[in-house]
Design an enzyme around this catalytic site. Structure first.
Site, PDB file in Angstrom:
ATOM      1  N   SER A  49      -0.078  -6.479   0.437  1.00 31.19           N
ATOM      2  CA  SER A  49       0.783  -5.703   1.326  1.00 31.19           C
ATOM      3  C   SER A  49       2.184  -5.697   0.739  1.00 31.19           C
ATOM      4  CB  SER A  49       0.793  -6.311   2.730  1.00 31.19           C
ATOM      5  OG  SER A  49       1.486  -5.450   3.620  1.00 31.19           O
ATOM      6  N   GLU A  50       2.811  -4.524   0.720  1.00 27.43           N
ATOM      7  CA  GLU A  50       4.081  -4.350   0.005  1.00 27.43           C
ATOM      8  C   GLU A  50       5.175  -5.301   0.482  1.00 27.43           C
ATOM      9  OE1 GLU A  50       5.044  -0.263   0.794  1.00 27.43           O
ATOM     10  OE2 GLU A  50       5.858  -0.674   2.773  1.00 27.43           O
ATOM     11  N   ASN A  51       5.077  -5.740   1.748  1.00 26.58           N
ATOM     12  CA  ASN A  51       6.106  -6.626   2.277  1.00 26.58           C
ATOM     13  C   ASN A  51       5.860  -8.084   1.928  1.00 26.58           C
ATOM     14  OD1 ASN A  51       3.894  -6.093   4.034  1.00 26.58           O
ATOM     15  ND2 ASN A  51       4.921  -7.186   5.681  1.00 26.58           N
ATOM     16  N   GLY A  52       5.073  -8.333   0.870  1.00 23.71           N
ATOM     17  CA  GLY A  52       5.048  -9.679   0.318  1.00 23.71           C
ATOM     18  C   GLY A  52       3.850 -10.528   0.656  1.00 23.71           C
ATOM     19  N   SER A  91       6.888  -8.312  -5.071  1.00 21.63           N
ATOM     20  CA  SER A  91       5.819  -7.474  -4.544  1.00 21.63           C
ATOM     21  C   SER A  91       5.791  -6.117  -5.254  1.00 21.63           C
ATOM     22  CB  SER A  91       6.026  -7.279  -3.038  1.00 21.63           C
ATOM     23  OG  SER A  91       4.951  -6.564  -2.498  1.00 21.63           O
TER      24      SER A  91
END
Lengths: 225, 223
Positions: A49-52, A91
């Protein structure tokens, strides 16, 4: 005329079939998130997930929601054993740097060159918003698009050229719709699978650019179809 | 003796000047330093440029700053979220400037600022409208667009625990932009849920070393 078609879940399941065991996968917001629910039990897939988050798991049980553990769509998720957290710059290194094997994205339009338009329409009423779409589209090793074949009012979304602003040029490998699975290659759109009961002419009529057909076109059978 | 701890939110944002560029952590609601942003609201600085992923939603944090007319410009990747009513109202009225940046570019521009680099070329957005007016170069057969560093006068970051040297650990996906923003501002202000003693944080697990942090204030978690 009612056209035979796959449900959203069936579309997602068709995408899931093409994701190899062991892949690192990023799912875009909207319909692509369904793919996470239909990965077959025999495969170990690590969701990014792009938020880490690496090793993102399904939604938590009611009462176990942690609003500091959310996905790109801002919905609560969980972490599987072996998962990890990291900051945004790392990320997006994973995304841009070619470390993500597969991304599944929604789209407004895809051109026969594989150009992707999925961040802005010509609706000037809405402020523009891009999020991580451009980084993902240029960086993932394989870019799969999961979308409806036409707009709600029946206009084609598979086109000779995108008319909406581009997210990235020449990045889409394969498109999954409720009617067909279509590769994007040097020869343009090549149909791999088609839903049962639809003629090639019907499919072409709903597509804005010329289709060619693989030597053997597989048949997609909707439940109850 | 080094002690970066401050006693109050007011002290934490003291000195913020009108016209400042403020980096605000968070992705959606996770990791937003809500209380620090509210301290900025109370502190009174105006004409701010806010750098943050989303443009706030509802009536709190960045949305409240916009509502009160304190934000001249917002630099973000995704201003249009559920409940981003104040941003949308000001945007339609033409009273807030928007610089839209792909999310990875936003983070990397801040990293460049924190790392002392003069920018970078990225393929993200190189084929898009967002590359307009920027240098585009072919690198390895692919179009890349030049992006400049993006530093702040102040960074507002939320972390889980911090010590008096400013060493930080975060909580889950609330980490997001915090570690990068902490490196990229002249003054980095952090709200932590818990102060700990020097040595209590496992040195192998410190995410933001204290060198990047200037002030730490404790804001206990709401019940």
């Amino acid at each position: 005329m009612t056209v035979p078609q796959l449900s959203h879940t069936e579309m997602a399941a068709r995408v899931a079939r093409d994701i190899p065991d062991g892949s690192y996968v990023n799912l875009g917001i909207g319909m692509p998130t369904l793919v996470g629910d239909v990965i077959s039990a025999g495969k170990e897939i690590i969701f990014h997930s792009e938020n880490g988050i690496l090793g993102m798991g399904p939604a938590p049980a009611p009462g176990e929601v942690d609003w500091e553990l959310i996905n790109a769509g801002k919905s609560p998720v969980t972490l599987v054993p072996g998962g990890s957290y990291f900051h945004h710059t790392d990320s997006f290194m994973m995304m841009r740097g070619g470390h993500i094997d597969v991304t599944v994205l929604g789209a407004f339009q895809v051109s026969e060159q594989g150009d992707l338009a999925n961040w802005a329409t010509d609706d000037a009423h809405l402020p523009p918003a891009v999020g991580g779409a451009m980084d993902l589209a240029v960086g993932a090793k394989r870019v799969l698009v999961l979308m409806m074949h036409t707009t709600p009012d029946g206009r084609p979304k598979l086109l000779p050229e995108c008319t909406y602003p581009l997210t990235a040029a020449q990045v889409v490998h394969r498109i999954y719709t409720e009617l067909a699975v279509i590769d994007v290659g040097p020869a343009g759109f090549v149909v791999r699978d088609m839903v049962a009961g639809l003629s090639r002419e019907d499919l072409q009529r709903r597509t804005g650019a010329p289709l060619t057909f693989a030597d053997e076109v597989a048949v997609l059978v909707p439940a109850g179809g | 003796m080094i002690d970066k701890r401050v006693a109050s939110l007011a002290e934490a944002v003291q000195g913020l000047a009108d016209g400042s560029t403020v980096l605000v952590g968070g992705f959606g609601a996770a990791g937003v330093p809500v209380e620090l942003v509210h301290a900025v609201l109370d502190q009174g600085a105006r004409d701010l440029t806010i750098v943050t992923n989303n443009a706030g939603s509802g009536e709190t944090d960045v949305a409240a700053l916009i509502r009160e007319g304190r934000v001249r410009k917002i630099i973000c990747s995704y201003p249009r979220s559920m409940g981003s009513i104040w941003f949308e109202e000001f945007y339609r009225a033409g009273t807030i400037e928007l610089e839209l940046v792909p999310q990875g570019t936003l983070s990397e521009r801040m990293r460049a600022a924190g790392a002392g680099l003069g920018g970078f070329f990225t393929p993200a957005g190189a084929d898009s409208l967002l590359a307009r007016g920027k240098e585009v170069r072919m690198i390895g057969g692919r179009r890349h667009v030049f992006e400049e560093p993006l530093g702040g006068d102040v960074a507002l970051v939320k972390a889980l625990r911090g010590d008096r040297w400013g060493n930080l650990v975060y909580n889950k996906a609330a980490r997001n932009f915090g570690p990068t923003m902490a490196t990229a501002a002249t003054l980095t202000v952090v709200q932590v849920r818990e102060f700990v003693e020097l040595g209590d944080l496992d040195p192998e697990s410190v995410v933001t070393p204290g060198i990047f942090v200037d002030r730490v204030v404790q804001v206990e978690e709401e019940a």
